[in-house]
Motif scaffolding. Structure first.
Motif, PDB file in Angstrom:
ATOM      1  N   SER A 206       0.789  -1.233  -0.240  1.00 17.34           N
ATOM      2  CA  SER A 206       0.016   0.634   0.360  1.00 17.34           C
ATOM      3  C   SER A 206       1.074   1.154   0.433  1.00 17.34           C
ATOM      4  CB  SER A 206      -0.724   0.378   1.873  1.00 17.34           C
ATOM      5  OG  SER A 206      -0.320   0.251   2.239  1.00 17.34           O
ATOM      6  N   ASP A 207       0.817   1.919  -0.742  1.00 17.77           N
ATOM      7  CA  ASP A 207       1.239   3.750  -0.656  1.00 17.77           C
ATOM      8  C   ASP A 207       1.019   3.919   1.109  1.00 17.77           C
ATOM      9  OD1 ASP A 207       0.127   4.201  -2.827  1.00 17.77           O
ATOM     10  OD2 ASP A 207      -1.127   5.079  -3.011  1.00 17.77           O
ATOM     11  N   GLU A 208       0.966   3.482   2.066  1.00 17.27           N
ATOM     12  CA  GLU A 208       1.235   4.208   2.985  1.00 17.27           C
ATOM     13  C   GLU A 208       2.039   3.327   4.024  1.00 17.27           C
ATOM     14  OE1 GLU A 208      -2.928   4.937   2.719  1.00 17.27           O
ATOM     15  OE2 GLU A 208      -2.288   3.184   2.432  1.00 17.27           O
ATOM     16  N   GLU A 211       5.173   4.515   1.870  1.00 15.33           N
ATOM     17  CA  GLU A 211       5.920   6.151   2.242  1.00 15.33           C
ATOM     18  C   GLU A 211       6.167   6.004   3.801  1.00 15.33           C
ATOM     19  OE1 GLU A 211       5.494   8.871   0.804  1.00 15.33           O
ATOM     20  OE2 GLU A 211       4.813   8.009  -0.781  1.00 15.33           O
ATOM     21  N   ARG A 243       8.701   4.032  -5.226  1.00 14.02           N
ATOM     22  CA  ARG A 243       6.682   4.215  -5.678  1.00 14.02           C
ATOM     23  C   ARG A 243       7.152   3.157  -7.168  1.00 14.02           C
ATOM     24  NH1 ARG A 243       6.552  10.305  -4.705  1.00 14.02           N
ATOM     25  NH2 ARG A 243       5.970  10.313  -2.366  1.00 14.02           N
ATOM     26  N   ASP A 247       5.253  -0.479  -7.811  1.00 14.97           N
ATOM     27  CA  ASP A 247       4.572  -0.653  -9.104  1.00 14.97           C
ATOM     28  C   ASP A 247       4.754  -2.066 -10.003  1.00 14.97           C
ATOM     29  OD1 ASP A 247       3.237   1.490  -8.310  1.00 14.97           O
ATOM     30  OD2 ASP A 247       3.272   3.084  -9.404  1.00 14.97           O
TER      31      ASP A 247
END
Length: 281
Positions: A206-208, A211, A243, A247
């Motif tokens: 996930s993005d969280e 990050e 990122r 992906d």
């Protein structure tokens, strides 16, 4: 070169493999420590074994083999800064007496024939321009009956042309949408026979989580040595890479592949193969 001497322009020009030696990221092989452990067990390593690791980066595979098995490891990479970080880590964990880190070329190591019980190349072979020459070198330096441990990564979903272009720019190696069959054909033959093979796919992160990982890496105290401008560029570039690779890996799988380096003296190949009922933990 000290970190304080690095300019923003130099950092901006770095590919991912150069940048991780600055942030001191633990550049794990696909599957991480579990994969290292699986392949060490599969190759029957013990404290008397001698392993050659190709593309050690910041040293995680060499260090874990030394810690898990107590074997000797010769670990090579072409990046001097990565080798320096690998030595620092091995010393801090008390296994530096078992590991020799060297700046060396995987296609022409200079080691004698039949030296190593295992050549651990992970996924590094995909980054080497002359893959065939590298494989010939692995086969030359491994002992008869010894192993090559490869962890080839490949696409299980069709990547976009833009994704391929972005990853190619990040690692400065042309990325092709290869499948597992390519790597099996590449590693097998000419006295290299399959010993074990297990397939995996990468999970979506996930993005969280991504990050949080980026912020933890960029908060490392040694990065305070950088100028404000250099640190700003580093933070921007590193975040872009993380990122992008999240992906990219979401489209990929990998195989834990052990290849034994000798002609099959038992005659015909095994007919009745088998597969695990449950995935290995």
């Amino acid at each position: 070169m000290n970190l304080g001497d690095l300019t923003a322009q130099q950092i901006r020009a770095m590919n991912y493999n150069e940048l991780i030696s600055v942030v001191r990221e633990t550049n794990r092989p696909p599957g991480g420590v579990k994969t290292i452990s699986h392949l060490a067990v599969g190759a029957h390593l013990d404290k008397d074994s001698h392993v050659l690791e190709i593309g050690t980066s910041t040293g995680i595979t060499a260090i874990e083999l030394a810690r898990l098995v107590g074997c000797r490891v010769t670990a090579i990479d072409i990046n001097e800064r990565s080798i320096a970080e690998a030595r620092r880590r091995a010393e801090s964990l008390g296994v530096d007496h078992l590991i020799t880190f060297e700046v060396n070329d995987a296609t022409a190591t200079g080691y004698p024939d039949d030296t190593f019980d295992l050549v651990f190349c992970g996924n590094v072979t995909s980054l080497i321009p002359d893959r065939a020459k590298a494989l010939a070198e692995y086969s030359r330096v491994v002992k008869p009956g010894g192993f090559i441990a490869a962890i080839p990564m490949y696409y299980v979903k069709q990547p976009s042309e833009q994704l391929l272009a972005d990853v190619t720019a990040a690692i400065q190696v042309t990325v092709e949408p290869l499948e597992e069959s390519y790597w099996l054909d590449f590693f097998l033959g000419d006295g290299r026979i399959p010993f074990s093979r297990e397939q995996y796919t990468f999970d979506w992160i996930s993005d969280e989580v991504v990050e949080s990982f980026i912020q933890d890496i960029l908060a490392r105290p040694h990065l305070d040595e950088l100028s404000a401008e250099a640190r700003e560029v580093l933070a921007e570039q590193y975040a872009v890479y993380m990122r992008l690779f999240r992906d990219n890996l979401a489209q990929m799988g990998y195989t834990e592949l052990l290849v034994r380096c000798e002609a099959d003296e038992l005659g015909e190949p095994e007919l009745f193969d088998s597969s695990p009922v449950l995935p290995r933990p």
